[in-house]
Scaffold this motif. Structure first.
Motif, PDB file in Angstrom:
ATOM      1  N   ILE A 262      -4.825  45.438  92.398  1.00 50.93           N
ATOM      2  CA  ILE A 262      -3.548  45.483  93.094  1.00 50.93           C
ATOM      3  C   ILE A 262      -2.440  45.403  92.053  1.00 50.93           C
ATOM      4  O   ILE A 262      -2.415  44.485  91.233  1.00 50.93           O
ATOM      5  CB  ILE A 262      -3.418  44.343  94.110  1.00 50.93           C
ATOM      6  CG1 ILE A 262      -4.605  44.400  95.098  1.00 50.93           C
ATOM      7  CG2 ILE A 262      -2.099  44.415  94.845  1.00 50.93           C
ATOM      8  CD1 ILE A 262      -4.602  43.281  96.112  1.00 50.93           C
ATOM      9  N   ILE A 263      -1.523  46.388  92.086  1.00 49.88           N
ATOM     10  CA  ILE A 263      -0.507  46.528  91.042  1.00 49.88           C
ATOM     11  C   ILE A 263       0.864  46.722  91.684  1.00 49.88           C
ATOM     12  O   ILE A 263       1.003  47.462  92.667  1.00 49.88           O
ATOM     13  CB  ILE A 263      -0.829  47.726  90.121  1.00 49.88           C
ATOM     14  CG1 ILE A 263      -2.196  47.539  89.448  1.00 49.88           C
ATOM     15  CG2 ILE A 263       0.247  47.915  89.062  1.00 49.88           C
ATOM     16  CD1 ILE A 263      -2.635  48.737  88.637  1.00 49.88           C
ATOM     17  N   ASN A 264       1.869  46.052  91.144  1.00 53.15           N
ATOM     18  CA  ASN A 264       3.270  46.256  91.548  1.00 53.15           C
ATOM     19  C   ASN A 264       3.459  46.092  93.054  1.00 53.15           C
ATOM     20  O   ASN A 264       4.043  46.960  93.722  1.00 53.15           O
ATOM     21  CB  ASN A 264       3.755  47.650  91.120  1.00 53.15           C
ATOM     22  CG  ASN A 264       3.715  47.851  89.618  1.00 53.15           C
ATOM     23  OD1 ASN A 264       3.863  46.905  88.853  1.00 53.15           O
ATOM     24  ND2 ASN A 264       3.490  49.075  89.196  1.00 53.15           N
ATOM     25  N   ALA A 265       2.985  44.992  93.579  1.00 62.08           N
ATOM     26  CA  ALA A 265       3.109  44.725  95.012  1.00 62.08           C
ATOM     27  C   ALA A 265       3.799  43.384  95.216  1.00 62.08           C
ATOM     28  O   ALA A 265       3.827  42.535  94.324  1.00 62.08           O
ATOM     29  CB  ALA A 265       1.740  44.733  95.686  1.00 62.08           C
ATOM     30  N   SER A 266       4.336  43.193  96.431  1.00 64.22           N
ATOM     31  CA  SER A 266       5.006  41.932  96.740  1.00 64.22           C
ATOM     32  C   SER A 266       4.781  41.576  98.194  1.00 64.22           C
ATOM     33  O   SER A 266       4.440  42.421  99.019  1.00 64.22           O
ATOM     34  CB  SER A 266       6.507  42.028  96.439  1.00 64.22           C
ATOM     35  OG  SER A 266       7.115  43.018  97.249  1.00 64.22           O
ATOM     36  N   GLY A 267       4.983  40.283  98.498  1.00 66.84           N
ATOM     37  CA  GLY A 267       4.791  39.801  99.854  1.00 66.84           C
ATOM     38  C   GLY A 267       3.698  38.764  99.907  1.00 66.84           C
ATOM     39  O   GLY A 267       3.579  37.911  99.022  1.00 66.84           O
ATOM     40  N   GLU A 268       2.851  38.846 100.925  1.00 64.69           N
ATOM     41  CA  GLU A 268       1.696  37.965 101.065  1.00 64.69           C
ATOM     42  C   GLU A 268       0.439  38.811 100.924  1.00 64.69           C
ATOM     43  O   GLU A 268       0.211  39.740 101.697  1.00 64.69           O
ATOM     44  CB  GLU A 268       1.708  37.256 102.414  1.00 64.69           C
ATOM     45  CG  GLU A 268       0.577  36.256 102.581  1.00 64.69           C
ATOM     46  CD  GLU A 268       0.704  35.432 103.847  1.00 64.69           C
ATOM     47  OE1 GLU A 268      -0.314  35.252 104.534  1.00 64.69           O
ATOM     48  OE2 GLU A 268       1.835  34.971 104.135  1.00 64.69           O
ATOM     49  N   ILE A 269      -0.389  38.468  99.935  1.00 61.71           N
ATOM     50  CA  ILE A 269      -1.561  39.287  99.608  1.00 61.71           C
ATOM     51  C   ILE A 269      -2.793  38.394  99.562  1.00 61.71           C
ATOM     52  O   ILE A 269      -2.808  37.388  98.842  1.00 61.71           O
ATOM     53  CB  ILE A 269      -1.370  39.997  98.251  1.00 61.71           C
ATOM     54  CG1 ILE A 269      -0.130  40.894  98.298  1.00 61.71           C
ATOM     55  CG2 ILE A 269      -2.606  40.813  97.892  1.00 61.71           C
ATOM     56  CD1 ILE A 269       0.281  41.451  96.955  1.00 61.71           C
ATOM     57  N   ARG A 270      -3.810  38.780 100.319  1.00 65.95           N
ATOM     58  CA  ARG A 270      -5.075  38.047 100.354  1.00 65.95           C
ATOM     59  C   ARG A 270      -6.202  38.998  99.970  1.00 65.95           C
ATOM     60  O   ARG A 270      -6.324  40.082 100.551  1.00 65.95           O
ATOM     61  CB  ARG A 270      -5.328  37.439 101.734  1.00 65.95           C
ATOM     62  CG  ARG A 270      -4.291  36.392 102.134  1.00 65.95           C
ATOM     63  CD  ARG A 270      -4.522  35.878 103.543  1.00 65.95           C
ATOM     64  NE  ARG A 270      -3.526  34.878 103.911  1.00 65.95           N
ATOM     65  CZ  ARG A 270      -3.662  33.569 103.740  1.00 65.95           C
ATOM     66  NH1 ARG A 270      -4.796  33.098 103.220  1.00 65.95           N
ATOM     67  NH2 ARG A 270      -2.709  32.724 104.082  1.00 65.95           N
ATOM     68  N   VAL A 271      -7.043  38.556  99.007  1.00 64.97           N
ATOM     69  CA  VAL A 271      -8.119  39.400  98.499  1.00 64.97           C
ATOM     70  C   VAL A 271      -9.422  38.606  98.520  1.00 64.97           C
ATOM     71  O   VAL A 271      -9.466  37.467  98.033  1.00 64.97           O
ATOM     72  CB  VAL A 271      -7.840  39.879  97.056  1.00 64.97           C
ATOM     73  CG1 VAL A 271      -8.936  40.819  96.582  1.00 64.97           C
ATOM     74  CG2 VAL A 271      -6.470  40.545  96.967  1.00 64.97           C
ATOM     75  N   VAL A 272     -10.481  39.229  99.055  1.00 66.53           N
ATOM     76  CA  VAL A 272     -11.796  38.600  99.084  1.00 66.53           C
ATOM     77  C   VAL A 272     -12.821  39.616  98.591  1.00 66.53           C
ATOM     78  O   VAL A 272     -12.890  40.741  99.100  1.00 66.53           O
ATOM     79  CB  VAL A 272     -12.186  38.136 100.506  1.00 66.53           C
ATOM     80  CG1 VAL A 272     -13.569  37.510 100.492  1.00 66.53           C
ATOM     81  CG2 VAL A 272     -11.157  37.147 101.041  1.00 66.53           C
ATOM     82  N   SER A 273     -13.629  39.229  97.597  1.00 65.02           N
ATOM     83  CA  SER A 273     -14.687  40.096  97.085  1.00 65.02           C
ATOM     84  C   SER A 273     -15.935  39.262  96.828  1.00 65.02           C
ATOM     85  O   SER A 273     -15.845  38.079  96.507  1.00 65.02           O
ATOM     86  CB  SER A 273     -14.244  40.790  95.786  1.00 65.02           C
ATOM     87  OG  SER A 273     -15.267  41.638  95.299  1.00 65.02           O
ATOM     88  N   THR A 274     -17.101  39.892  96.966  1.00 64.61           N
ATOM     89  CA  THR A 274     -18.358  39.181  96.724  1.00 64.61           C
ATOM     90  C   THR A 274     -18.932  39.498  95.352  1.00 64.61           C
ATOM     91  O   THR A 274     -19.220  38.599  94.563  1.00 64.61           O
ATOM     92  CB  THR A 274     -19.393  39.537  97.811  1.00 64.61           C
ATOM     93  OG1 THR A 274     -18.850  39.220  99.094  1.00 64.61           O
ATOM     94  CG2 THR A 274     -20.679  38.746  97.609  1.00 64.61           C
TER      95      THR A 274
END
Length: 332
Positions: free
Chosen positions: A176-188
């Motif tokens: 994720i690049i050059n983004a703003s706000g609320e960001i949630r990331v889940v990876s296994t």
């Protein structure tokens, strides 16, 4: 002639057994696709299998779900809606056989300002990870959107957008690049890359590393067996890993720093101008370049350590069960 026919049959059989992939199609979407050198998606078509353009009136919500393929979402300021391109990638294997596209339900639809792009198996309701067809989505959007992106077997790339974003995959990397706000990331089973983000960021991976670069705001990251690297940070960092190490480099600390690992080391680089209350627990400590005149207090009891820098101020918590803690200040 019989000999040549036998040899040809053996070659075909070898290609089937080894599962050598055959690209079907690649590269240019039908509607003003922006060329980006930072793209992580390898498209395998000359043109998309399906393309849809959706006009929106308000802030669009974009939902993209696929279980065998990559997802790429990025801003295109030249369009006034959402452009969805679906690319296919086929592979052939003696074990998997070849399934017809008629076995899949491909959905590209609009419900108000909600854009939905998904692929499902008509029988099971999802796409088998062992499928011989991969479904890659490329989505162009306005700057302000909310998104829900999910794939089980593939990479996810999100760039130049603002809003609420939930990103999830099982096997594959997330960038994720050059983004703003609320960001949630889940990876296994993948690594997570977070670059130049601003806002509230949550990221978690089980068997991967987390790389954070030039982020502002509050960042919370966790890994079970991977390292955490956070560079050029402005804001607050809360990070934890079980069997990895942590490196954190701050330009500015807004509220606090919390770093925790079980069996790894911690390296922390702090801005020189601030005061800190450092609480630590580790096998050993190394405070590099700290003169006696800037250390207001220092108390150590076996593994536990409390250090006050420049009369105190910002709270810093560093904990490792079997590693060392190394703290230094930047030279700027």
């Amino acid at each position: 002639m019989k000999v040549f026919k036998s040899i040809s049959s053996l070659i075909v059989l070898f290609l089937l057994i080894t599962g050598i992939s055959r690209p079907v199609i690649a590269q240019q979407a039908a509607y003003s696709v922006v060329s980006k050198s930072s793209s992580t998606l390898e498209k395998t078509q000359d043109k998309p299998y399906k393309s849809e353009f959706f006009h929106v009136r308000g802030t669009p919500k974009v939902t993209v779900h696929t279980t065998t393929g990559n997802i790429e979402v990025f801003q295109n300021s030249e369009i006034d809606g959402v452009m969805v391109d679906l690319y296919l990638e086929r592979s052939f294997s003696l074990w998997s056989g070849r399934r017809s596209l008629d076995n899949y339900r491909i959905i590209l639809q609009q419900q108000g300002d909600h854009i939905i792009a998904s692929v499902e198996d008509k029988k099971s309701g999802s796409v088998s990870v062992n499928s011989d067809i991969k479904f890659h989505f490329v989505v162009q959007t306005p700057a302000n959107i909310s998104s829900n992106l999910r794939t089980l077997d593939g990479d996810i790339f999100l760039e130049n957008v603002e809003g609420y974003h939930y990103v999830q995959n099982q096997s594959g990397n997330v960038n994720i690049i050059n983004a703003s706000g609320e960001i949630r990331v889940v990876s296994t089973l993948g690594n997570i890359g977070l670059e130049n983000l601003n806002g509230n960021i949550w990221a978690k991976t089980v068997n991967g590393s987390v790389n954070v670069l030039s982020n502002s705001g509050e960042v919370r990251v966790r890994s079970v067996s991977g390292n955490i690297i956070a560079s050029d940070i402005n804001g607050t960092l809360v990070s934890a890993t079980t069997s990895g190490s942590i490196f954190a480099d701050f330009r500015n600390v807004s509220k606090a720093i919390y770093l925790e690992t079980v069996s790894g080391d911690i390296d922390l680089l702090l801005p020189r101008s601030d005061g800190y209350n450092i609480e630590g627990s580790a096998m050993s400590y190394d405070f590099v370049g700290f003169d006696d005149e800037i250390i207001s207090e220092r108390h150590q009891n076996h593994r536990q350590l409390n250090v006050v820098i420049r009369e105190g101020g910002l709270p810093v918590h560093v904990t490792t069960m079997s590693g060392r803690v190394r703290v230094a200040e930047s030279q700027e």
